[in-house]
Design a protein around this motif. Structure first.
Motif, PDB file in Angstrom:
ATOM      1  N   GLN A 144       0.859  -1.182   0.000  1.00  0.00           N
ATOM      2  CA  GLN A 144       0.000   0.000   0.000  1.00  0.00           C
ATOM      3  C   GLN A 144       0.895   1.232   0.000  1.00  0.00           C
ATOM      4  N   THR A 145       0.622   2.211  -0.858  1.00  0.00           N
ATOM      5  CA  THR A 145       1.489   3.387  -0.926  1.00  0.00           C
ATOM      6  C   THR A 145       0.704   4.647  -0.606  1.00  0.00           C
ATOM      7  N   ASN A 146       1.416   5.673  -0.155  1.00  0.00           N
ATOM      8  CA  ASN A 146       0.795   6.971   0.078  1.00  0.00           C
ATOM      9  C   ASN A 146       0.627   7.767  -1.214  1.00  0.00           C
ATOM     10  N   GLY A 147       0.846   7.122  -2.352  1.00  0.00           N
ATOM     11  CA  GLY A 147       0.516   7.714  -3.657  1.00  0.00           C
ATOM     12  C   GLY A 147      -0.901   7.364  -4.083  1.00  0.00           C
ATOM     13  N   ASN A 148      -1.722   6.842  -3.145  1.00  0.00           N
ATOM     14  CA  ASN A 148      -3.112   6.453  -3.410  1.00  0.00           C
ATOM     15  C   ASN A 148      -3.221   5.314  -4.421  1.00  0.00           C
TER      16      ASN A 148
END
Length: 271
Positions: A171-175
């Motif tokens: 899961q990334t914080n780039g959505n």
């Protein structure tokens, strides 16, 4: 807290062994004990029936991630607000190995199949470098295998392993969620990208269904997204919570049951 999730929905027991927020809790493989760690820097292994602490130890850092070894039931790894990740042996109550990386915090830990290697996701992202975002380790020697796995400048708050294929998702914080090989050199699959949900700085969890066909994730807007693993398309969304949905987990035995929780502390079980 331990809940009856299937029948009554009631809280069965509450264990008050920590003095600060509990950030991570894991069932033991036998299902009779709970390993917990928190911001009081304490580790506790609690007997579910009696509520007594079988094992307790203080670490040098606040704990945010715990994982039992997949084949050695008495061994676990803990990480948190520290450049170190530690492997513990419950039989001796001592640290087995220390894994050191030039980071400030470990966000998540993921064992790869058979437990010989594991991954840590960290907060190590800068403007000009994305190395050390995901680090691969040799469990036995404590050697760093690779820190050049994910090159985009986003942190990865959670990692999950496919139940049948040799791949994992970050899961990334780039959505979006990125797909990687679980074998060296852990290459990213550039053809598959699971996007449509929002992360926006929350530690949003993701997980595969027990048969591996679905990938489910929470979203910072309170929704739950179901993706087709093979096509990476959104199959369905649920408007689950008013606050950010930070976790969505399938029942290990009843695949039609899903549990979700939100930032405000609400837990729901879905059919």
């Amino acid at each position: 807290k331990v809940w009856d999730a299937v029948d009554t929905g009631c809280c069965l027991k509450t264990y008050s062994c920590h003095s600060c927020a509990v950030r991570a809790a894991r069932w033991s493989s036998c299902g009779r004990r709970i390993l917990s760690g928190g911001f009081d820097s304490m580790l506790h292994l609690t007997d579910v029936e009696t509520g007594k602490q079988i094992f307790s130890s203080k670490t040098e850092f606040r704990i945010s991630a715990l994982k039992f070894h997949p084949t050695e039931s008495n061994v676990f790894i803990c990480g948190g607000f520290s450049p170190e990740v530690k492997a513990w042996d419950l039989r001796t109550s001592k640290v087995l190995r220390v894994y050191k990386a030039a980071v400030q915090q470990t966000l998540d830990i993921l064992f790869l199949p058979e437990g010989r290697e594991f991954l840590t996701s960290t907060d190590a992202v800068s403007r000009d470098s994305a190395d050390r975002t995901i680090v691969a380790w040799d469990f036995g020697s404590a050697a760093k295998i690779s820190n050049q796995i994910f090159h985009e400048r986003y942190t990865c708050p959670s990692l999950t392993l496919h139940p049948k294929e040799s791949v994992f998702v970050a899961q990334t914080n780039g959505n979006y969620m990125a797909l990687f090989s679980a074998q060296r050199p852990y290459r990213i699959n550039k053809k598959k990208r699971y996007e449509g949900h929002k992360v926006e700085g929350f530690a949003v969890g993701c997980e595969f269904s027990p048969d591996g066909t679905l990938l489910v994730t929470g979203s910072s807007d309170g929704k739950v997204f179901f993706y087709n693993y093979h096509t990476s398309r959104i199959i369905r969304t649920l408007s689950a919570h008013k606050e950010a949905c930070v976790s969505a987990i399938f029942h290990p035995v009843l695949p039609s049951l899903l549990a979700t929780c939100d930032w405000a502390g609400e837990i729901k079980v879905w059919q």
